[in-house]
Write a protein that holds these residues in place. Structure first.
Motif, PDB file in Angstrom:
ATOM      1  N   LEU A 360       0.856  -1.223   0.128  1.00  0.00           N
ATOM      2  CA  LEU A 360       0.027  -0.179  -0.085  1.00  0.00           C
ATOM      3  C   LEU A 360       0.754   1.326  -0.226  1.00  0.00           C
ATOM      4  N   THR A 361       2.052   0.983   0.764  1.00  0.00           N
ATOM      5  CA  THR A 361       2.822   2.212   0.510  1.00  0.00           C
ATOM      6  C   THR A 361       3.209   2.881  -0.743  1.00  0.00           C
ATOM      7  N   LEU A 362       3.285   1.511  -1.776  1.00  0.00           N
ATOM      8  CA  LEU A 362       3.814   2.041  -3.154  1.00  0.00           C
ATOM      9  C   LEU A 362       2.670   3.032  -3.799  1.00  0.00           C
ATOM     10  N   GLY A 363       1.522   2.415  -3.689  1.00  0.00           N
ATOM     11  CA  GLY A 363       0.292   2.954  -4.406  1.00  0.00           C
ATOM     12  C   GLY A 363       0.204   4.332  -3.639  1.00  0.00           C
ATOM     13  N   LEU A 364       0.177   4.509  -2.439  1.00  0.00           N
ATOM     14  CA  LEU A 364       0.357   5.972  -1.960  1.00  0.00           C
ATOM     15  C   LEU A 364       1.232   6.816  -2.475  1.00  0.00           C
ATOM     16  N   ALA A 365       2.556   6.358  -2.844  1.00  0.00           N
ATOM     17  CA  ALA A 365       3.605   7.262  -3.181  1.00  0.00           C
ATOM     18  C   ALA A 365       3.391   7.650  -4.604  1.00  0.00           C
ATOM     19  N   ILE A 366       2.911   6.800  -5.512  1.00  0.00           N
ATOM     20  CA  ILE A 366       2.536   6.947  -6.833  1.00  0.00           C
ATOM     21  C   ILE A 366       1.137   8.193  -6.786  1.00  0.00           C
ATOM     22  N   ALA A 367       0.482   8.229  -5.781  1.00  0.00           N
ATOM     23  CA  ALA A 367      -0.602   9.168  -5.597  1.00  0.00           C
ATOM     24  C   ALA A 367      -0.041  10.492  -5.312  1.00  0.00           C
ATOM     25  N   LEU A 368       1.045  10.166  -4.472  1.00  0.00           N
ATOM     26  CA  LEU A 368       1.790  11.460  -3.801  1.00  0.00           C
ATOM     27  C   LEU A 368       2.151  12.172  -5.064  1.00  0.00           C
ATOM     28  N   LEU A 369       2.991  11.416  -5.762  1.00  0.00           N
ATOM     29  CA  LEU A 369       3.471  12.116  -7.014  1.00  0.00           C
ATOM     30  C   LEU A 369       2.632  12.818  -7.965  1.00  0.00           C
ATOM     31  N   ILE A 370       1.633  12.101  -8.076  1.00  0.00           N
ATOM     32  CA  ILE A 370       0.358  12.904  -8.934  1.00  0.00           C
ATOM     33  C   ILE A 370      -0.230  13.876  -8.301  1.00  0.00           C
ATOM     34  N   GLY A 371      -0.169  14.001  -7.100  1.00  0.00           N
ATOM     35  CA  GLY A 371      -0.785  15.234  -6.136  1.00  0.00           C
ATOM     36  C   GLY A 371       0.079  16.113  -6.278  1.00  0.00           C
ATOM     37  N   THR A 372       1.560  16.063  -6.401  1.00  0.00           N
ATOM     38  CA  THR A 372       2.345  16.986  -6.510  1.00  0.00           C
ATOM     39  C   THR A 372       2.473  17.551  -7.756  1.00  0.00           C
ATOM     40  N   VAL A 373       2.183  16.912  -8.651  1.00  0.00           N
ATOM     41  CA  VAL A 373       2.377  17.445 -10.359  1.00  0.00           C
ATOM     42  C   VAL A 373       0.942  18.346 -10.408  1.00  0.00           C
ATOM     43  N   VAL A 374      -0.209  17.799  -9.680  1.00  0.00           N
ATOM     44  CA  VAL A 374      -1.177  18.654 -10.266  1.00  0.00           C
ATOM     45  C   VAL A 374      -1.408  19.767  -9.127  1.00  0.00           C
ATOM     46  N   THR A 375      -0.700  19.716  -7.932  1.00  0.00           N
ATOM     47  CA  THR A 375      -0.757  21.180  -7.314  1.00  0.00           C
ATOM     48  C   THR A 375       0.057  22.179  -7.953  1.00  0.00           C
ATOM     49  N   TRP A 376       1.282  21.656  -8.530  1.00  0.00           N
ATOM     50  CA  TRP A 376       2.427  22.488  -9.307  1.00  0.00           C
ATOM     51  C   TRP A 376       1.337  23.397 -10.561  1.00  0.00           C
ATOM     52  N   ALA A 377       0.833  22.338 -11.197  1.00  0.00           N
ATOM     53  CA  ALA A 377       0.138  22.788 -12.459  1.00  0.00           C
ATOM     54  C   ALA A 377      -0.933  23.930 -12.099  1.00  0.00           C
ATOM     55  N   ALA A 378      -1.637  23.833 -10.877  1.00  0.00           N
ATOM     56  CA  ALA A 378      -2.654  24.380 -10.504  1.00  0.00           C
ATOM     57  C   ALA A 378      -2.033  25.902  -9.800  1.00  0.00           C
ATOM     58  N   THR A 379      -0.862  25.924  -9.445  1.00  0.00           N
ATOM     59  CA  THR A 379      -0.494  27.061  -8.744  1.00  0.00           C
ATOM     60  C   THR A 379       0.611  27.672  -9.556  1.00  0.00           C
ATOM     61  N   ARG A 380       0.965  27.058 -10.767  1.00  0.00           N
ATOM     62  CA  ARG A 380       1.803  27.565 -11.672  1.00  0.00           C
ATOM     63  C   ARG A 380       1.826  29.149 -12.174  1.00  0.00           C
ATOM     64  N   GLY A 381       2.862  29.900 -11.783  1.00  0.00           N
ATOM     65  CA  GLY A 381       2.823  31.202 -11.936  1.00  0.00           C
ATOM     66  C   GLY A 381       2.518  32.183 -10.831  1.00  0.00           C
ATOM     67  N   SER A 382       2.065  31.372  -9.892  1.00  0.00           N
ATOM     68  CA  SER A 382       1.710  32.127  -8.631  1.00  0.00           C
ATOM     69  C   SER A 382       2.720  32.247  -7.821  1.00  0.00           C
ATOM     70  N   ALA A 383       2.859  33.092  -6.701  1.00  0.00           N
ATOM     71  CA  ALA A 383       4.005  33.369  -5.609  1.00  0.00           C
ATOM     72  C   ALA A 383       4.249  32.073  -5.034  1.00  0.00           C
ATOM     73  N   GLY A 384       3.112  31.371  -4.507  1.00  0.00           N
ATOM     74  CA  GLY A 384       3.526  30.097  -3.847  1.00  0.00           C
ATOM     75  C   GLY A 384       4.033  29.001  -4.597  1.00  0.00           C
ATOM     76  N   ALA A 385       3.888  28.945  -6.105  1.00  0.00           N
ATOM     77  CA  ALA A 385       4.405  27.818  -6.725  1.00  0.00           C
ATOM     78  C   ALA A 385       6.015  27.906  -6.911  1.00  0.00           C
ATOM     79  N   ASN A 386       6.653  29.399  -6.784  1.00  0.00           N
ATOM     80  CA  ASN A 386       7.880  29.409  -7.032  1.00  0.00           C
ATOM     81  C   ASN A 386       8.498  29.797  -5.759  1.00  0.00           C
ATOM     82  N   ALA A 387       7.846  29.419  -4.728  1.00  0.00           N
ATOM     83  CA  ALA A 387       8.670  30.204  -3.385  1.00  0.00           C
ATOM     84  C   ALA A 387       9.555  29.164  -2.813  1.00  0.00           C
ATOM     85  N   THR A 388      10.485  29.801  -2.055  1.00  0.00           N
ATOM     86  CA  THR A 388      11.364  29.103  -1.391  1.00  0.00           C
ATOM     87  C   THR A 388      11.196  30.038  -0.112  1.00  0.00           C
ATOM     88  N   SER A 389      11.876  29.522   0.996  1.00  0.00           N
ATOM     89  CA  SER A 389      11.526  30.157   2.286  1.00  0.00           C
ATOM     90  C   SER A 389      12.846  31.627   2.268  1.00  0.00           C
TER      91      SER A 389
END
Length: 390
Positions: A360-389
């Motif tokens: 189940l860990t493997l399935g969750l890791a694949i879902a996390l990878l997809i979630g990261t890509v979707v979040t990047w696509a949804a925030t691309r161009g915003s301040a949050g997408a490009n932020a570091t600390s």
């Protein structure tokens, strides 16, 4: 000592103690099974019991962090944690033990619902690094948990582990009681219901919550079931040390994260570590044993370790004035995953076997990878997408 540093030390010590309490559960699953005579499916309730109270409390407290007495909340959390652990050390039946574990989780949730917001306002220009150090403190405590279990079991009953841990929190409460909070912690904003809806709809916040729930599922399976799985391959004392090996990897992993988090885009960092973890998880639970298993588990821990502070920093940077609610929601998401995924492992283990369940860990890791890509696509161009600390 500067009061900011006193609060930093007190919070980090509490987080270390909480990490020990979390990590002794997996190492003691066989002891629970022997003492209380329960099945694998019922053992799977340990993670939800330790988490449900935490999630409710951290959300409830985090949402009102701008309206409550922060110091009093911390003191109540420490006191209730101490009492709960001492009661757990003497619980005669499994259901009472689980019920008190719910209370212990709620006590910890009350404390951790406000501790990161406090740190966020004490160190506003170094938020990312402080959160990474916070996670490193957790890792130091976590790696101690299974070692403590082995030490206690070598000389006495498992219940002593909880008694020792309960006493650990007493000086932390005294330190907090004697130190006043700096005025900068008054900057936390109260959150209305309309503002909450708006906040949750922000792609950076929603994406971080979902990703952290998936990450929590991966970590929860390791924390709860790794020693049990490993005991089918190696002796029990080595199985507990395998969990320590996984958690030991969090220390260099989070040291690296503390350095790199200010230099690399948050989502790029999350994507890279998640992608690298997928083949490692695939091989780790293939039935491999010996030193190769220890090396793979260490590598898995190293790759996974930096994801929590990275995703948390990404979310908080989106709206730092609401660091309390954001911290509460993302932490709540993580611990929801920690609660539910191990329960699923218990069910699958009883229906099939523990090796299949650990995938189940493997399935969750694949879902996390997809979630990261979707979040990047949804925030691309915003301040949050490009932020570091920085």
């Amino acid at each position: 000592m500067d009061s900011r540093r006193v609060w930093l030390v007190a919070i980090f010590l509490f987080v270390m103690g909480d990490a020990v309490a979390t990590q002794i559960r997996g190492a003691l699953l066989e002891s629970f099974q022997s003492s209380f005579g329960v099945s694998e499916a019922l053992l799977g309730l340990v993670a939800p019991a330790g988490t449900v109270g935490f999630v409710v409390a951290v959300l409830a407290i985090g949402f009102v962090s701008g309206r409550i007495d922060l110091k009093r909340t911390l003191l109540i959390g420490v006191a209730a944690t101490t009492v709960s652990l001492l009661v757990m050390s003497a619980a005669p039946v499994y259901w009472l033990f689980l019920a008190v574990m719910v209370g212990q989780g709620a006590a910890v949730g009350a404390f951790r619902g406000v501790d990161r917001p406090i740190l966020s306002h004490l160190y506003p220009s170094r938020r990312g690094r402080i959160f990474a150090l916070y996670s490193l403190a957790w890792a130091l405590g976590a790696v101690t948990g299974p070692v403590l279990v082995n030490a206690v079991l070598s000389v006495t009953d498992w219940r002593v582990t909880y008694a020792i841990l309960g006493l650990f929190f007493v000086p932390i409460g005294l330190l907090i009681w004697r130190t006043e909070l700096p005025a900068s912690t008054d900057n936390e904003q109260s959150l209305s219901l309309d503002a909450l809806r708006t906040l949750v709809r922000r792609p950076a916040v929603l994406g971080a919550i979902i990703c952290m729930a998936l990450l929590g599922g991966i970590e929860g399976i390791f924390f709860t079931w790794l020693p049990y799985y490993a005991s089918t391959i190696v002796p029990r004392d080595l199985a507990n040390l395998l969990l320590s090996t996984f958690l030991l990897a969090y220390i260099p992993g989070r040291v690296l994260n503390t350095w790199i988090i200010e230099r690399v885009n948050y989502l790029y960092l999350s994507f890279g570590f998640t992608l690298a973890s997928i083949p490692v998880l695939l091989v780790t639970f293939s039935g491999i044993g010996g030193w190769a298993l220890f090396m793979l588990v260490f590598l898995a821990g190293f790759l996974i370790s930096g994801l929590f502070p990275t995703l948390l920093s990404f979310a908080v940077e989106a709206s730092p004035e609401y660091s309390g609610p954001i911290s509460a929601m993302t932490t709540g998401g993580t611990y929801t995953g920690i609660a539910l995924a191990p329960l699923g492992v218990g069910v699958v283990a009883e229906l099939v076997d523990i090796q299949a369940a650990m995938y189940l860990t493997l399935g969750l890791a694949i879902a996390l990878l997809i979630g990261t890509v979707v979040t990047w696509a949804a925030t691309r161009g915003s301040a949050g997408a490009n932020a570091t600390s920085a």
